[in-house]
Design a protein around this motif. Structure first.
Motif, PDB file in Angstrom:
ATOM      1  N   ALA A 134       0.757  -1.310  -0.062  1.00 27.32           N
ATOM      2  CA  ALA A 134       0.062  -0.031  -0.043  1.00 27.32           C
ATOM      3  C   ALA A 134       0.849   1.191  -0.060  1.00 27.32           C
ATOM      4  N   LEU A 135       2.187   1.234   0.299  1.00 23.93           N
ATOM      5  CA  LEU A 135       3.179   2.402   0.354  1.00 23.93           C
ATOM      6  C   LEU A 135       3.895   2.337  -1.009  1.00 23.93           C
ATOM      7  N   MET A 136       3.911   1.391  -1.510  1.00 25.23           N
ATOM      8  CA  MET A 136       4.794   1.329  -2.693  1.00 25.23           C
ATOM      9  C   MET A 136       4.197   2.163  -4.154  1.00 25.23           C
ATOM     10  N   LYS A 137       4.899   1.961  -5.237  1.00 26.92           N
ATOM     11  CA  LYS A 137       4.689   2.818  -6.267  1.00 26.92           C
ATOM     12  C   LYS A 137       3.410   1.804  -7.044  1.00 26.92           C
ATOM     13  N   PRO A 138       2.522   2.846  -7.876  1.00 25.69           N
ATOM     14  CA  PRO A 138       1.360   2.054  -8.356  1.00 25.69           C
ATOM     15  C   PRO A 138       1.432   0.916  -9.231  1.00 25.69           C
ATOM     16  N   TRP A 139       2.493   0.947 -10.041  1.00 27.44           N
ATOM     17  CA  TRP A 139       2.950  -0.125 -10.952  1.00 27.44           C
ATOM     18  C   TRP A 139       3.061  -1.498 -10.302  1.00 27.44           C
ATOM     19  N   SER A 140       3.392  -1.277  -9.027  1.00 28.69           N
ATOM     20  CA  SER A 140       3.930  -2.351  -8.209  1.00 28.69           C
ATOM     21  C   SER A 140       2.811  -3.548  -7.825  1.00 28.69           C
ATOM     22  N   LEU A 141       1.745  -2.940  -7.780  1.00 29.34           N
ATOM     23  CA  LEU A 141       0.567  -3.912  -7.868  1.00 29.34           C
ATOM     24  C   LEU A 141       0.045  -4.679  -9.023  1.00 29.34           C
ATOM     25  N   PRO A 142      -0.016  -4.179 -10.269  1.00 33.94           N
ATOM     26  CA  PRO A 142      -0.184  -5.236 -11.348  1.00 33.94           C
ATOM     27  C   PRO A 142       0.974  -6.190 -11.456  1.00 33.94           C
ATOM     28  N   PHE A 187       3.093  -7.436  -9.072  1.00 30.64           N
ATOM     29  CA  PHE A 187       3.027  -8.292  -8.166  1.00 30.64           C
ATOM     30  C   PHE A 187       2.039  -9.282  -8.321  1.00 30.64           C
ATOM     31  N   VAL A 188       0.846  -8.979  -9.074  1.00 36.04           N
ATOM     32  CA  VAL A 188      -0.049 -10.172  -9.453  1.00 36.04           C
ATOM     33  C   VAL A 188       0.174 -10.772 -10.724  1.00 36.04           C
ATOM     34  N   ILE A 189       0.912 -10.070 -11.764  1.00 32.99           N
ATOM     35  CA  ILE A 189       0.967 -10.989 -13.011  1.00 32.99           C
ATOM     36  C   ILE A 189       2.193 -11.729 -12.862  1.00 32.99           C
ATOM     37  N   VAL A 190       3.083 -11.377 -12.244  1.00 38.49           N
ATOM     38  CA  VAL A 190       4.303 -12.333 -12.266  1.00 38.49           C
ATOM     39  C   VAL A 190       3.911 -13.689 -11.625  1.00 38.49           C
ATOM     40  N   ALA A 191       2.877 -13.799 -11.019  1.00 38.79           N
ATOM     41  CA  ALA A 191       2.526 -15.282 -10.533  1.00 38.79           C
ATOM     42  C   ALA A 191       2.279 -16.227 -11.721  1.00 38.79           C
ATOM     43  N   LEU A 192       1.987 -15.701 -12.725  1.00 44.20           N
ATOM     44  CA  LEU A 192       1.719 -16.615 -13.998  1.00 44.20           C
ATOM     45  C   LEU A 192       2.890 -17.346 -14.267  1.00 44.20           C
ATOM     46  N   LEU A 193       3.953 -16.870 -13.897  1.00 42.27           N
ATOM     47  CA  LEU A 193       5.318 -17.550 -14.419  1.00 42.27           C
ATOM     48  C   LEU A 193       5.778 -18.811 -13.224  1.00 42.27           C
ATOM     49  N   ALA A 194       4.804 -18.555 -12.158  1.00 47.34           N
ATOM     50  CA  ALA A 194       5.308 -19.608 -11.047  1.00 47.34           C
ATOM     51  C   ALA A 194       5.362 -21.089 -11.521  1.00 47.34           C
ATOM     52  N   LYS A 244      -5.705   2.894  -4.174  1.00 45.85           N
ATOM     53  CA  LYS A 244      -5.845   4.103  -3.932  1.00 45.85           C
ATOM     54  C   LYS A 244      -4.691   4.767  -3.093  1.00 45.85           C
ATOM     55  N   SER A 245      -4.431   3.923  -2.022  1.00 45.11           N
ATOM     56  CA  SER A 245      -3.287   4.270  -1.078  1.00 45.11           C
ATOM     57  C   SER A 245      -1.995   4.375  -1.971  1.00 45.11           C
ATOM     58  N   THR A 246      -1.528   3.621  -2.816  1.00 47.43           N
ATOM     59  CA  THR A 246      -0.440   3.720  -3.761  1.00 47.43           C
ATOM     60  C   THR A 246      -0.415   5.195  -4.657  1.00 47.43           C
ATOM     61  N   MET A 247      -1.615   5.574  -4.913  1.00 45.49           N
ATOM     62  CA  MET A 247      -1.758   6.803  -5.920  1.00 45.49           C
ATOM     63  C   MET A 247      -1.611   7.961  -4.890  1.00 45.49           C
ATOM     64  N   ILE A 248      -2.008   7.951  -3.714  1.00 49.07           N
ATOM     65  CA  ILE A 248      -2.010   9.025  -2.654  1.00 49.07           C
ATOM     66  C   ILE A 248      -0.534   9.223  -2.349  1.00 49.07           C
ATOM     67  N   ARG A 249       0.310   8.117  -2.160  1.00 42.83           N
ATOM     68  CA  ARG A 249       1.712   8.474  -1.511  1.00 42.83           C
ATOM     69  C   ARG A 249       2.781   8.370  -2.871  1.00 42.83           C
TER      70      ARG A 249
END
Length: 364
Positions: free
Chosen positions: A155-163, A165-172, A358-363
């Motif tokens: 929640a404190l990281m850059k906005p691009w970190s969320l997608p 974080f999710v998409i990389v799981a496809l390579l697991a 929203k938290s990533t956007m605010i910060r």
């Protein structure tokens, strides 16, 4: 204790008082809630083989059956439906790895072995990859800190970190195939590879700075047979694909990749991810975690095997998944609206994703 006697201030008084936040409980716990969690759940907590075994076996068989149908059918529509069913069923079967890390070693005789043979090794996620790692996440002084293998302040990281974080799981699934088919055999003859693989790629963690310590004692023995079994299976799968073609493996990998994606989405909303690295009280950890209780049904799909009660689980880590709904009902009824306990309840995945985004956007 009489279950009808209140263990905390009356519901009306609680509702009239502004609810304290996680920040308010960084220094001190809500002791009334912790007492209620202890006292109201007496009589619960026994892992029942008659629930664990049928649930796990039915989920695994449905998953493998779905994979087989998706591979054998000539209909694209049937393949998609079968693949979706398989992915959801295997997801549920895999989530029993979470239970294995918490139940007493004598509670379910043979269940750890059965799960590894039926689910962990075939899906290249044996229980050693979670055992001894997840318990660090529950340690009072390590949750949410740099030492926590399962925490990132998303929640404190850059906005691009969320997608990402999710998409990389496809390579697991591909990464696991490489780990067990290539790195484990290489590590058997090259100590440096073995050390690197164990430290970096032997735990289901999300903290890139986490380094796993070498296994010892009886756990080291479990690691050896589980890792050997998974390695032999991975090599056999690749070798078999050269013989019968790559289509079955590609379909299976696609199905398991969707399972990994779904689990990563669940992980994204398992916590609020608002801690900046300091040690937290149990209450603060609870409020940084997430319950998605009924009446919604969707959470039973994306957070199965009790994971929809993730905040409650952080209060009572050893509580079996089948007892969490009753424990939640007792606590919610006793503590009431406006309580600290209600502060960890959230309506669903979309709301939680929106909050974190929203938290990533605010910060930014």
């Amino acid at each position: 204790m009489n279950m009808e006697q209140p263990l905390s201030p009356p519901r009306q008084a609680q509702a009239a008082t502004p609810r304290a936040t996680r920040a308010d409980y960084m220094a001190a716990d809500d002791k009334a809630m912790l007492r209620a969690a202890r006292d109201l759940t007496k009589g619960l907590g026994e892992a029942k083989p008659g629930i664990y075994w049928p649930d796990m076996l039915a989920s695994a068989l449905a998953g493998y059956g779905g994979i087989a149908l998706a591979i054998l059918t000539d209909s694209l529509a049937v393949a998609i439906i079968a693949g979706l069913v398989a992915s959801l069923a295997l997801y549920r079967a895999l989530m029993f790895i979470h239970e294995l890390t918490h139940i007493h070693r004598d509670a379910l005789p043979g269940f750890r072995l059965g799960w590894n043979l039926m689910v962990g090794i075939p899906l290249l996620t044996p229980s050693f990859m979670y055992e001894g790692v997840h318990t660090i996440h529950h340690k009072r002084t390590q949750y949410g800190t740099v030492e926590d293998p399962e925490y990132l302040p998303l929640a404190l990281m850059k906005p691009w970190s969320l997608p990402l974080f999710v998409i990389v799981a496809l390579l697991a699934p591909i990464a696991l195939l490489v780990r067990f088919a290539l790195l484990v055999p290489l590590g058997a003859v090259i100590p440096a590879v073995r050390k690197f693989t164990w430290e970096r790629f032997s735990s289901l963690s999300i903290n890139p700075d986490f380094r796993r310590k070498p296994p010892t004692g009886d756990f080291a023995k479990r690691v050896r047979w589980q890792e050997t079994g998974a390695s032999l299976w991975a090599i056999a799968v690749i070798a078999g694909s050269f013989a019968i073609g790559w289509r079955p493996l590609v379909i299976a990998l696609a199905i398991v990749s969707f399972t990994a994606l779904l689990n990563q989405l669940r992980t994204l909303v398992a916590h609020l991810w608002e801690n900046e690295g300091e040690a937290m009280t149990v209450t603060a950890q609870f409020l940084d975690s997430v319950n998605v209780p009924p009446p919604g049904l969707a959470a039973e799909i994306w957070a199965p095997v009790g994971l929809r009660y993730h905040a409650l689980h952080h209060l009572m880590p050893s509580m079996p998944y089948h007892d969490l709904p009753e424990a939640h009902r007792r606590l919610a009824r006793e503590l009431g609206t406006g309580s600290t306990y209600e502060g960890a309840n959230h309506p669903g995945m979309l709301t939680l994703v929106g909050r974190i985004a929203k938290s990533t956007m605010i910060r930014r």
